[in-house]
Motif scaffolding. Structure first.
Motif, mmCIF file in Angstrom:
data_model
loop_
_atom_site.group_PDB
_atom_site.id
_atom_site.type_symbol
_atom_site.label_atom_id
_atom_site.label_comp_id
_atom_site.label_asym_id
_atom_site.label_seq_id
_atom_site.Cartn_x
_atom_site.Cartn_y
_atom_site.Cartn_z
ATOM 1 N N VAL A 1 30.022 25.049 10.272
ATOM 2 C CA VAL A 1 28.660 25.593 10.368
ATOM 3 C C VAL A 1 28.694 27.123 10.434
ATOM 4 O O VAL A 1 27.893 27.804 9.781
ATOM 5 C CB VAL A 1 27.943 25.009 11.600
ATOM 6 N N LEU A 2 29.627 27.677 11.188
ATOM 7 C CA LEU A 2 29.752 29.136 11.259
ATOM 8 C C LEU A 2 30.063 29.734 9.883
ATOM 9 O O LEU A 2 29.518 30.777 9.501
ATOM 10 C CB LEU A 2 30.851 29.523 12.251
ATOM 11 N N LEU A 3 30.918 29.052 9.124
ATOM 12 C CA LEU A 3 31.311 29.567 7.809
ATOM 13 C C LEU A 3 30.173 29.526 6.794
ATOM 14 O O LEU A 3 30.168 30.320 5.846
ATOM 15 C CB LEU A 3 32.506 28.774 7.279
ATOM 16 N N VAL A 4 29.220 28.628 6.973
ATOM 17 C CA VAL A 4 28.052 28.605 6.085
ATOM 18 C C VAL A 4 27.356 29.967 6.124
ATOM 19 O O VAL A 4 27.016 30.550 5.086
ATOM 20 C CB VAL A 4 27.071 27.493 6.494
ATOM 21 N N PHE A 5 27.147 30.483 7.332
ATOM 22 C CA PHE A 5 26.459 31.765 7.491
ATOM 23 C C PHE A 5 27.338 32.934 7.051
ATOM 24 O O PHE A 5 26.859 33.893 6.441
ATOM 25 C CB PHE A 5 26.021 31.951 8.950
ATOM 26 N N VAL A 6 28.631 32.843 7.352
ATOM 27 C CA VAL A 6 29.550 33.902 6.933
ATOM 28 C C VAL A 6 29.551 34.046 5.413
ATOM 29 O O VAL A 6 29.437 35.156 4.877
ATOM 30 C CB VAL A 6 30.983 33.599 7.437
ATOM 31 N N PHE B 1 27.282 33.082 3.201
ATOM 32 C CA PHE B 1 25.991 33.494 2.636
ATOM 33 C C PHE B 1 25.773 34.998 2.761
ATOM 34 O O PHE B 1 25.380 35.668 1.804
ATOM 35 C CB PHE B 1 24.846 32.740 3.322
ATOM 36 N N PHE B 2 26.057 35.538 3.934
ATOM 37 C CA PHE B 2 25.742 36.946 4.174
ATOM 38 C C PHE B 2 26.842 37.900 3.716
ATOM 39 O O PHE B 2 26.570 39.075 3.447
ATOM 40 C CB PHE B 2 25.443 37.176 5.664
ATOM 41 N N MET B 3 28.081 37.399 3.605
ATOM 42 C CA MET B 3 29.192 38.276 3.225
ATOM 43 C C MET B 3 29.425 38.333 1.719
ATOM 44 O O MET B 3 30.117 39.226 1.234
ATOM 45 C CB MET B 3 30.481 37.816 3.911
ATOM 46 N N ALA B 4 28.862 37.388 0.966
ATOM 47 C CA ALA B 4 29.186 37.280 -0.463
ATOM 48 C C ALA B 4 28.908 38.565 -1.225
ATOM 49 O O ALA B 4 29.811 39.122 -1.873
ATOM 50 C CB ALA B 4 28.410 36.108 -1.078
ATOM 51 N N LYS B 5 27.700 39.039 -1.170
ATOM 52 C CA LYS B 5 27.326 40.200 -1.984
ATOM 53 C C LYS B 5 28.068 41.468 -1.584
ATOM 54 O O LYS B 5 28.677 42.135 -2.438
ATOM 55 C CB LYS B 5 25.820 40.422 -1.941
#
Length: 445
Positions: free
Chosen positions: A100-105, A107-111
């Motif tokens: 679950v933590l990695l889902v947010f990581v 999404f926000f770190m990709a760009k």
């Protein structure tokens, strides 16, 4: 693992594990082949440019599954039923929270991360989309990794193979449906991957729930026990940090590759995919060394721990040299399966010519790491690996490559770092590891 002829048991453990890894890569390669054949060079470059970043973001959490493997194997070998059960339930719940933590990581770190890496403008949009969809499936990916680590630790490498095969078939079928028929390009490939990983995670957790053994998974017992989590972190976080910081050097290498343009990025991505088959085959020996060493260490059998190392070093040398040279010989033909573009093949062969004949050095390095972790060392191999491989690669890029800005010079950083790191690991085992095994013998005398 603690009785009988050692080499034969290692091979029986290794073969399904190797086949599982190779099978997973075949299905991952199907992703790249479908994209390269039906979505074009830019889509292929977009997928290829994300692998090092994905590894960077997930390796710390994947490292925790190393802690699971070592501790479950140790408790299983020692016959400690209550400790084994507590370890299983702590590990599974930790995997779901990590996912679950990695889902947010993701999404926000990709760009920002892909921009910092210098991914070419013509592919960065597709790369961002791929990573965000891919990371949406992190909870099931983590559940599969931790669940399969438990099965490996008790010697079961066959059922994960069957589950991967089922999930892989689903992945290939969905790839064709999403990309060929619905023209979803990289988004379709990522979505197919997430769905197939969900299937493999379900099958592994179902297996653990239905087993009558001491490592049975029961929902009512799912909780994180502090002492088990601390032990898992002590072993797993150094392993995860090592993997993540290895990925930092690989991200720097990928960024350097990106500076040569999208055709070079595509060729590098295809070559890396082929290398993964050799690496995965060798990495199964790392898993064997770690698991056999840990179970026999838990059982107090120091002599079998020593023999495990030499068996695994011999096997990984044969595997690495044999497969590396075979893949080098048929490099052009194999690359054409991914993409028939002559320039893509030419650029990929530059990497293959350097990496494949020397890849066995990476296998030797990893087996030493597995042996050290199996007998309880985790920080030491992390420090050695970061110094001998990660730091050395960074220095190479900033000095040697900066003065000779060519692809062959860039790729030479790999075999140089593998050899140096293996030599240091062996020295550490010779002095520290043997001392620990002598202490084990004295305790059981």
């Amino acid at each position: 693992m603690c009785n009988g002829p050692l080499l034969g048991k290692i091979i029986v453990f290794y073969v399904p594990l190797m086949l599982s890894g190779v099978l997973q890569l075949l299905f991952n390669a199907a992703d790249i082949i479908v994209v390269g054949q039906f979505a074009g060079d830019e889509a292929l470059a977009a997928v290829g440019s994300t692998s090092s970043l994905i590894n960077l973001l997930v390796n710390v959490f994947i490292g925790l599954s190393v802690g699971t493997n070592v501790l479950v194997a140790r408790f299983y070998g020692a016959g400690q039923k209550n400790e084994l059960s507590a370890m299983v339930h702590t590990s599974v719940l930790t995997s779901l929270i990590s996912g679950v933590l990695l889902v947010f990581v993701g999404f926000f770190m990709a760009k920002p991360a892909l921009t910092l890496m210098g991914v070419p403008e013509d592919v960065i949009g597709m790369s961002i989309l791929y990573i965000r969809i891919y990371f949406a499936g992190m909870p099931v990916m983590m559940a599969y990794n931790f669940g399969s680590a438990i099965l490996r630790a008790v010697g079961d490498t066959k059922r994960p193979l069957y589950y991967l095969f089922a999930a892989g078939v689903v992945n290939v079928v969905l790839n064709l449906i999403f990309v060929v028929f619905f023209h979803m390009s990289v988004g379709g490939v990522a979505l197919a991957t997430v769905i197939s990983q969900g299937l493999s995670a379900f099958l592994v957790l179902r297996c653990l729930a239905k087993t009558p053994s001491d490592y049975q998974l029961k929902l009512r017992l799912l909780r994180i026990e502090k002492d088990k989590l601390v032990k898992m972190i002590q072993i797993g976080i150094p392993a995860g940090l090592q993997g993540a910081l290895f990925s930092v050097s690989n991200v720097l290498i990928q960024s350097s590759v990106n500076s040569f343009g999208s055709l070079v990025v595509a060729g590098n991505g295809v070559a890396s995919s082929l290398e993964s088959f050799v690496y995965t085959s060798m990495n199964a020996q790392y898993q064997a060394a770690m698991t056999f060493a840990s179970q026999n260490y838990g059982a107090g059998k120091a002599d079998r721990v020593r023999k495990t190392l030499w068996c695994c070093l011999g096997c990984v040398t044969v595997i690495g040299l044999g497969m590396g040279l075979l893949f080098r010989l048929f490099g052009p033909q194999l690359m054409s399966l991914y993409n028939p573009e002559p320039e893509v093949i030419r650029n990929g062969l530059i990497r293959i010519d350097i990496i494949m004949p020397t890849y066995f050095l990476c296998g030797l390095m990893d087996v030493m790491v597995g042996q050290l972790r199996g007998i309880g060392y985790s920080v030491m191999p992390m420090i050695v690996s970061l110094t001998g491989a990660c730091l050395l690669r960074i220095v190479w890029i900033l000095t040697v490559f900066a003065q000779n800005h060519t692809l062959p010079v860039l790729y030479l950083s790999y075999p140089v770092s593998w050899f140096v790191t293996f030599a240091i690991h062996y020295a550490c085992y010779h002095f520290a590891g043997r001392k620990r095994l002598r202490q084990l013998e004295e305790q059981n005398a």
